[in-house]
Design a protein around this motif. Sequence first.
Motif, PDB file in Angstrom:
ATOM      1  N   TRP A 135      30.559   0.994   6.080  1.00  0.00           N
ATOM      2  CA  TRP A 135      29.747  -0.140   5.653  1.00  0.00           C
ATOM      3  C   TRP A 135      28.912  -0.656   6.825  1.00  0.00           C
ATOM      4  O   TRP A 135      27.715  -0.825   6.737  1.00  0.00           O
ATOM      5  N   VAL A 136      29.619  -0.828   7.939  1.00  0.00           N
ATOM      6  CA  VAL A 136      28.936  -1.358   9.121  1.00  0.00           C
ATOM      7  C   VAL A 136      27.828  -0.397   9.565  1.00  0.00           C
ATOM      8  O   VAL A 136      26.695  -0.799   9.802  1.00  0.00           O
ATOM      9  N   PHE A 137      28.191   0.899   9.597  1.00  0.00           N
ATOM     10  CA  PHE A 137      27.194   1.904   9.992  1.00  0.00           C
ATOM     11  C   PHE A 137      25.957   1.829   9.091  1.00  0.00           C
ATOM     12  O   PHE A 137      24.824   1.825   9.562  1.00  0.00           O
ATOM     13  N   GLY A 138      26.226   1.784   7.777  1.00  0.00           N
ATOM     14  CA  GLY A 138      25.127   1.741   6.809  1.00  0.00           C
ATOM     15  C   GLY A 138      24.231   0.544   7.041  1.00  0.00           C
ATOM     16  O   GLY A 138      23.008   0.671   7.113  1.00  0.00           O
ATOM     17  N   VAL A 139      24.866  -0.622   7.179  1.00  0.00           N
ATOM     18  CA  VAL A 139      24.083  -1.850   7.354  1.00  0.00           C
ATOM     19  C   VAL A 139      23.264  -1.770   8.650  1.00  0.00           C
ATOM     20  O   VAL A 139      22.065  -2.080   8.673  1.00  0.00           O
ATOM     21  N   VAL A 140      23.918  -1.291   9.719  1.00  0.00           N
ATOM     22  CA  VAL A 140      23.211  -1.175  11.006  1.00  0.00           C
ATOM     23  C   VAL A 140      22.009  -0.234  10.870  1.00  0.00           C
ATOM     24  O   VAL A 140      20.907  -0.541  11.330  1.00  0.00           O
ATOM     25  N   ALA A 141      22.219   0.897  10.170  1.00  0.00           N
ATOM     26  CA  ALA A 141      21.126   1.869  10.004  1.00  0.00           C
ATOM     27  C   ALA A 141      19.958   1.236   9.249  1.00  0.00           C
ATOM     28  O   ALA A 141      18.797   1.362   9.649  1.00  0.00           O
ATOM     29  N   VAL A 142      20.272   0.538   8.158  1.00  0.00           N
ATOM     30  CA  VAL A 142      19.209  -0.085   7.364  1.00  0.00           C
ATOM     31  C   VAL A 142      18.482  -1.143   8.192  1.00  0.00           C
ATOM     32  O   VAL A 142      17.243  -1.191   8.222  1.00  0.00           O
ATOM     33  N   VAL A 143      19.260  -1.951   8.899  1.00  0.00           N
ATOM     34  CA  VAL A 143      18.647  -2.998   9.723  1.00  0.00           C
ATOM     35  C   VAL A 143      17.732  -2.380  10.767  1.00  0.00           C
ATOM     36  O   VAL A 143      16.607  -2.829  10.989  1.00  0.00           O
ATOM     37  N   LEU A 144      18.208  -1.293  11.381  1.00  0.00           N
ATOM     38  CA  LEU A 144      17.401  -0.605  12.396  1.00  0.00           C
ATOM     39  C   LEU A 144      16.092  -0.093  11.805  1.00  0.00           C
ATOM     40  O   LEU A 144      15.022  -0.273  12.381  1.00  0.00           O
ATOM     41  N   LEU A 145      16.208   0.541  10.635  1.00  0.00           N
ATOM     42  CA  LEU A 145      15.013   1.083   9.984  1.00  0.00           C
ATOM     43  C   LEU A 145      14.013  -0.024   9.672  1.00  0.00           C
ATOM     44  O   LEU A 145      12.828   0.087   9.957  1.00  0.00           O
ATOM     45  N   VAL A 146      14.539  -1.108   9.073  1.00  0.00           N
ATOM     46  CA  VAL A 146      13.657  -2.221   8.700  1.00  0.00           C
ATOM     47  C   VAL A 146      13.024  -2.811   9.953  1.00  0.00           C
ATOM     48  O   VAL A 146      11.817  -3.072   9.998  1.00  0.00           O
ATOM     49  N   ALA A 147      13.810  -2.971  11.003  1.00  0.00           N
ATOM     50  CA  ALA A 147      13.290  -3.553  12.239  1.00  0.00           C
ATOM     51  C   ALA A 147      12.205  -2.661  12.837  1.00  0.00           C
ATOM     52  O   ALA A 147      11.155  -3.147  13.269  1.00  0.00           O
ATOM     53  N   THR A 148      12.459  -1.356  12.828  1.00  0.00           N
ATOM     54  CA  THR A 148      11.465  -0.417  13.365  1.00  0.00           C
ATOM     55  C   THR A 148      10.170  -0.535  12.576  1.00  0.00           C
ATOM     56  O   THR A 148       9.079  -0.605  13.139  1.00  0.00           O
ATOM     57  N   TYR A 149      10.321  -0.562  11.251  1.00  0.00           N
ATOM     58  CA  TYR A 149       9.146  -0.638  10.390  1.00  0.00           C
ATOM     59  C   TYR A 149       8.362  -1.921  10.658  1.00  0.00           C
ATOM     60  O   TYR A 149       7.138  -1.914  10.766  1.00  0.00           O
ATOM     61  N   LEU A 150       9.089  -3.039  10.785  1.00  0.00           N
ATOM     62  CA  LEU A 150       8.412  -4.319  11.005  1.00  0.00           C
ATOM     63  C   LEU A 150       7.721  -4.352  12.368  1.00  0.00           C
ATOM     64  O   LEU A 150       6.592  -4.819  12.484  1.00  0.00           O
ATOM     65  N   THR A 151       8.414  -3.837  13.373  1.00  0.00           N
ATOM     66  CA  THR A 151       7.813  -3.801  14.721  1.00  0.00           C
ATOM     67  C   THR A 151       6.544  -2.967  14.698  1.00  0.00           C
ATOM     68  O   THR A 151       5.516  -3.351  15.245  1.00  0.00           O
ATOM     69  N   TRP A 152       6.663  -1.818  14.015  1.00  0.00           N
ATOM     70  CA  TRP A 152       5.509  -0.931  13.949  1.00  0.00           C
ATOM     71  C   TRP A 152       4.346  -1.597  13.209  1.00  0.00           C
ATOM     72  O   TRP A 152       3.200  -1.547  13.632  1.00  0.00           O
ATOM     73  N   THR A 153       4.673  -2.259  12.076  1.00  0.00           N
ATOM     74  CA  THR A 153       3.622  -2.933  11.310  1.00  0.00           C
ATOM     75  C   THR A 153       2.987  -4.054  12.139  1.00  0.00           C
ATOM     76  O   THR A 153       1.763  -4.216  12.140  1.00  0.00           O
ATOM     77  N   ALA A 154       3.816  -4.803  12.847  1.00  0.00           N
ATOM     78  CA  ALA A 154       3.281  -5.886  13.681  1.00  0.00           C
ATOM     79  C   ALA A 154       2.355  -5.304  14.749  1.00  0.00           C
ATOM     80  O   ALA A 154       1.279  -5.855  15.012  1.00  0.00           O
ATOM     81  N   GLY A 155       2.751  -4.172  15.323  1.00  0.00           N
ATOM     82  CA  GLY A 155       1.902  -3.508  16.317  1.00  0.00           C
ATOM     83  C   GLY A 155       0.589  -3.057  15.709  1.00  0.00           C
ATOM     84  O   GLY A 155      -0.475  -3.201  16.314  1.00  0.00           O
ATOM     85  N   ARG A 156       0.683  -2.549  14.489  1.00  0.00           N
ATOM     86  CA  ARG A 156      -0.514  -2.094  13.787  1.00  0.00           C
ATOM     87  C   ARG A 156      -1.481  -3.263  13.568  1.00  0.00           C
ATOM     88  O   ARG A 156      -2.689  -3.137  13.791  1.00  0.00           O
ATOM     89  N   VAL A 157      -0.930  -4.403  13.146  1.00  0.00           N
ATOM     90  CA  VAL A 157      -1.750  -5.595  12.927  1.00  0.00           C
ATOM     91  C   VAL A 157      -2.398  -6.019  14.246  1.00  0.00           C
ATOM     92  O   VAL A 157      -3.612  -6.284  14.307  1.00  0.00           O
ATOM     93  N   ASP A 158      -1.620  -6.061  15.306  1.00  0.00           N
ATOM     94  CA  ASP A 158      -2.154  -6.474  16.610  1.00  0.00           C
ATOM     95  C   ASP A 158      -3.257  -5.543  17.083  1.00  0.00           C
ATOM     96  O   ASP A 158      -4.300  -5.980  17.560  1.00  0.00           O
TER      97      ASP A 158
END
Lengths: 378, 168
Positions: B6-29
Amino acid sequence: MRIGIVCPYSFDVPGGVQYHVRDLAEVLVGLGHQVSVLAPAEDEDGLPAYVVSAGRAVPVRYNGSVARLSFGPISATRVRRWLAAGNFDVLHVHEPVTPSLSLLAVLAARGPVVATFHTAMTRSRVMAAAQGALQLVLEKITARIAVSELARRVQVEHLGGGAVEIPNGVAVAKFAGAQPLPGWPGTGGAVGFLGRFTEPRKGFPILLDAVARLAPSRPDLRLLVAGPGDPDLVDSPADLDGRVVMLGRVSEEDKARMLASVDVYVAPNTGGESFGMILTEAMAAGATVAASDLDAFRRVLDGAGALFPVGDAPTLARTLGDLLDDPARRTELADRARKVVAAYDWPVVARRVLEVYATAIEATTGRVTTDESTVPLD
Amino acid sequence: MDGVWWVFGVVAVVLLVATYLTWTAGRVDRLHARVDAAYGALDAHLVRRAAAAAALAGTLAGEAVSLAAAARLALDAPAGEREIAENDLTRQLRVLPLPLDHPALGEVVVASRRAALARQVHTDVVRDALAVRRRKVVRLLRLARKHPMPTYFDVDDPALDAHRRVVA
């Protein structure tokens, strides 16, 4: 300037985009720039010094034709390595919205990116299905070039966004100096055609029909044809026996000689031409041109040739007859053609491309680098 | 054991979402930074064009009063009136009774052409920046909040040789 150019198609195979990239690269080198071209290539020997091979290309069916492309993780790695090593001031990709090296390069790069769109292709289903991914590619391009008004219109209507229209270049000097083939044009009149004569939209039967109409009154009129295809498939009228000379597929040098060998070069195309490269070549070779009245042809000729209604063999026959009987008119048209074609000479065209490079560089910060953040999740 | 996965799954999803958001924020900038750079380049070429037009008007004397005035206005126009002033200058340059290859026009023609290219590039990147601002995730998380809304610089094509010259 350090310029990186990406050609999506293999240099081993002849094609308009490859010739364009090669000529552009050579002119830019001649102007003192450092140029590296990344292209798929089967065989690394025999490539020009400025070409870096991205490995062999695989045939892919796309948009109704087979293209030889490099696409996949290995190609992507090579693109990144080439970008990192090149330290380019500007990256110039050709045909970036097909799955190709060009697309990989756009995705992998950050900084000034110029893209040239050659075909007037409309939005394919692949592209429509991947609108989000397409936007990712397009927004990385700083400046877009379209080689024809039609290609530019496709840009505006289907991809959103404009493009600067810079035509295909032609190596005028190469064509202008060509010697006619031995025995041509002769005194009885010589008419030329170049292209895939079996392809309906090239309109070869219209020319045959027109020449057949002229044949009875002109015993020495001949037709010189160059281009790939099986001559047996051509349904030639019987009274043209011995008058049609087929050269088959010709080298570029012989193409220039062939164009210099005829009194009138005819482009009887019925459509599907976005630019009319062959017309600029014929004009550069000093041939008098008669072309169907297509939008693209009219724009390129700019009055330096005779136009006839698309598909109208009787009118073409009349036009040809008039031109063959009037050497003064032919000279006048050919002189005008030389002036018109000067705007398409590669050095002139390359300087316009360099202005676009400069614009792209000013409008971005820094050189071309590899983009480590690319996560195309959507 | 289940808990660990469960923990692994949640961490993986959080990581993916965070990566995506960071990337999108970079794209906007990045897109907004490019809008600024593109505007800077466009501005520079328009100023260069107006300066060249003013210099040209100086050499023409008499007949070029309106050209001199248009060039002056383009150089001095406040933000809201700049577009009108630039369009007016384009019009004045187009009606000049000189052929485009006249030596006196050299700098004006080049600056106009460069301004036209810069305008195209600016328009394209503004469109891309506005498109990314419309994305749901960008609006929801207000990823573009630190950037002002990009605006088109709405002028006519300033190129003087846009319509191909007819050769004699």
